[in-house]
Design an enzyme around this catalytic site. Structure first.
Site: not given
Length: 750
Positions: A404, A495
């Site tokens: 991430d 996201d």
């Protein structure tokens, strides 16, 4: 004197044309251009200034390629031409003509004629088609390379567009910034409906512009402009993908468990929560294949280990999850390193952190700490990172990793000062520098090297041969680059916002990145931010998204996604962002829990089918999540025109299948009873119970084999397509149609 027309130029050039077989070198004043056959039906072009390419530039190409000529050729050629020279080179069905120093690419048709695909842009008054600007202190340069295009030409691919307003599949008219950040994963490769694919083998920042008459590639900093072009029959996008992955690599097959249901949320922040959720899955008798622990399970950024205050015995935790559910575990890792990390001094003293052009090397900030990035472009840094991951997680039974925030340059967002109270100031991006070079010149490959660190580490630890085309475990990543499909990893779309228009936008993002060679893809079901699990609207959105997730390559950190949920339960503090809102299937109401359980059960029925899709992806590079133009451009003009105009009723549907090569092989495969296919048309509106679905016109060869569109939930036959049908679409029935038989689908007979 005015330039002659293109046809006259070709005529004159043909009189003195030199036919090359191994390649062409063009010395054009201070410019050096090398043109070589590379891969199946492919031409590789490398251009540099004042000196030849070294052959050691950062590259996503495999040398030798998996198929076709050009392996280990270096810069060797058999034909050299000078300023305004002319020559021709063929490789399979593609031809490049150098005419007065400019390049023209054509497809050689089966009858021996040629069809012009594209050429270096020319006009009476225009910048040179290969245009350089050199104002660096080093030998680097900026460049613009321009190619001809037709106003009605369509372009597909270019990686994954950012969330959430870009709902395009046809990129004509678009400007794409070649810079990575959260949800934006641009890859400079595109397919044309004229029957060619072009890939710029450039790992740096820049821009692609698809204007009506010209396609322009811009590089911010380079020492070589390296591109590759291949041709196929118009409409045969599978051939283009097969040829492209022959030179950039093919996706290894994932382990079986990853094809099932994957559970995550933001976040399980202690060991007891992990065990409790595993126990609940066991008690509810709901299958789960992967349980994910999200970010800040560490004490300090860069520790790459659990915080012992909250995770006292990771090995026992992983073993208990396995015993209760049979599931594997995955853990999040970030590239950021703060000063308080146990690894900071060693990394800094060993030169294993990325630096900046000046100052102390700080790239960004998060959670009140200024951070530096581990320099994974450095082999020694990758080795260090893997050792820490092995010591902290892998050796304790946690074998899968979530990469991430590793988008490159900063900590993953399009803005700086991430995680601080002041983040809206338009700071210039950090001048990050790596082992491989600057962010501007090489930074788009930063996430690619993060993937490589885990891929290499697991293979070395398990003594897996480099030629192995299967993965025992995998990494999930938020970003990648061309060739990332050859690692044991899969991409998710970052996201995203919890809205219905984002649900449909994700379809266009998924089919675009799939058309760029990355079929190993998934998303956050329900979106990442903004979904309240206590509201009827939030629950409806989640169930609708969940239905689509069943028919994706992975039902992954999406399907009960990694999401920053909202609810009435207060967060814990400490730890950092201790969100206690639930995100499990039972969190969305009793009625919806029944629906979600049935969807999960259906996914496990589909595992043999999905497994077979990945096996064929590995063998051929052909796309799994397919926009409609892939399979119906030759049979349905409405699909062609709808894709050109980015019509929602065309581009918000996709095929989830493997298609065999057309005609002869299609007949051969269907005669053995194989060949089922799925059309997925997710509901993208709130409060509706039906949907108008467009059924494309089936190719004549499929009709001859007895194929027709059949509704998944009722088995009603809707014929050969070419029309809209209104379908009942309650929450538990995402609109799906199939070709072939369900029995073959469930058995994986494709």
């Amino acid at each position: 004197m005015r330039p002659k027309t293109l046809s006259i130029i070709f005529l004159l050039a043909s009189c003195v044309r030199i036919v090359a077989t191994a390649g062409i070198s063009l010395t054009n004043g201070f410019e050096r251009v090398y043109i070589q056959p590379f891969g199946p039906n492919g031409i590789r072009v490398r251009s540099s200034l004042r000196r030849d390419p070294t052959g050691h530039e950062l590259s996503a190409l495999i040398d030798p390629p998996l198929e076709g000529p050009g392996g280990n050729q270096g810069l060797s050629v058999d034909t050299s031409i000078a300023y305004l020279g002319n020559a021709t080179l063929d490789n399979g069905n593609i031809r490049v003509d150098v005419v007065n120093g400019r390049l023209f690419f054509s497809r050689i048709e089966s009858n021996g004629t040629t069809t012009l695909l594209t050429n270096e842009f020319i006009d009476t008054k225009a910048l040179p088609s290969r245009y350089y600007t050199q104002d660096f202190r080093t030998s680097s340069f900026a460049a613009q390379f321009s190619f001809s295009s037709q106003p009605d030409e369509q372009f597909y691919g270019m990686g994954q567009q950012a969330c959430c307003s870009d709902q395009t599949v046809n990129k004509k008219g678009q400007v794409v910034d070649l810079i990575n950040f959260n949800s934006q994963v641009p890859i400079p490769v595109y397919m044309s409906n004229k029957g060619y694919l072009q890939f710029f083998n450039y790992p740096g920042q820049g821009r692609m512009e698809f204007s009506p008459r010209k396609t322009r590639f811009e590089a911010s900093e380079a020492t070589v402009i390296d591109y590759w072009i291949t041709a196929a029959t118009p409409g045969d996008y599978d051939a283009l993908q097969e040829q492209y992955t022959a030179v950039t690599g093919r996706q290894p097959t994932p382990p079986d468990f990853l094809l099932g249901y994957q559970q995550s949320k933001l976040r399980y922040w202690n060991q007891s929560q992990v065990i409790d959720v595993a126990q609940r899955f066991h008690d509810e008798q709901v299958n789960v294949s992967l349980l994910v622990v999200d970010y800040f399970a560490w004490q300090f950024q860069g520790d790459w280990s659990f915080d012992p205050m909250y995770f006292r015995d990771p090995a026992a935790m992983a073993a208990q999850v396995k015993e209760l559910t049979g599931a594997e575990m995955m853990v999040s890792l970030w590239p950021s390193v703060e000063d308080l990390s146990a690894n900071y001094l060693t990394l800094q003293e060993s030169g294993l952190l990325a630096t900046t052009r000046d100052g102390t090397g700080i790239q960004d900030s998060f959670a009140g700490a200024y951070i530096r990035l581990v320099d994974s472009t450095n082999p020694a840094a990758r080795e260090f990172l893997w050792k820490r991951l092995n010591d902290s997680y892998y050796s304790k039974g946690i074998h899968n990793f979530w990469i991430d925030q590793a988008d490159g340059g900063s900590l993953g967002e399009p803005f700086l000062n991430n995680g601080q109270g002041i983040s809206g100031i338009p700071y210039g991006r950090t001048f990050t520098q790596y082992f491989t070079g600057t962010q501007e010149a090489t930074g788009k490959m930063y996430p690619w090297f993060q993937e490589a660190a885990i891929h290499e580490g697991i293979r070395n630890l398990t003594s897996t041969d480099d030629s192995s085309m299967s993965c025992p475990y995998m990494a999930l990543t938020r970003s990648t680059f061309a060739g990332g499909q050859r690692w044991c990893s899969y991409l998710w779309s970052g996201d995203t916002s919890a809205r219905f228009d984002t649900l449909t936008q994700q379809i266009t993002a998924g089919v675009s990145v799939s058309a760029s060679g990355i079929s190993s893809w998934t998303l956050d079901i329900g979106g990442f931010t903004g979904l309240d699990v206590d509201t009827a609207s939030g629950r409806e959105l989640f169930v609708r998204w969940f239905g689509m997730g069943i028919f994706l390559p992975y039902v992954s950190v999406g399907l009960t996604c990694n999401s920053n949920r909202q609810c009435s339960i207060p967060a814990s503090n400490p730890p950092y962002n201790g969100n206690n809102c639930p995100n499990e299937p039972w969190a969305y109401g009793e009625d919806n829990f029944v629906i979600l359980k049935n969807y999960i059960a259906l996914r496990y029925q589909l595992v043999p089918y999905v497994k077979r899709l990945f096996e064929m992806l590995q063998a051929t590079g052909r796309t799994i999540m397919r926009p409609l133009y892939y399979d119906f451009a030759g049979s349905d003009e409405f699909v062609v025109n709808g894709t050109s105009a980015n019509r929602p009723d065309i581009i918000f549907q996709y095929m989830f299948w493997y298609v065999s090569p057309p005609l002869v092989q299609l007949i051969m495969i269907t005669e053995t009873g194989a060949g089922p296919r799925l059309l997925i048309s997710p509901v993208g509106e709130a409060g509706v119970s039906s949907k108008n679905v467009y059924l494309p016109i089936l190719p004549a060869a499929w009709v001859a084999r007895g194929f027709s569109w059949t509704h998944w939930w009722t088995d009603e036959d809707y014929g050969w397509g070419g029309n809209f049908v209104n379908i009942s679409a309650p929450l538990d029935q995402i609109p799906v149609f199939y070709l072939g038989s369900k029995e073959d689908i469930f058995q994986g007979n494709v």
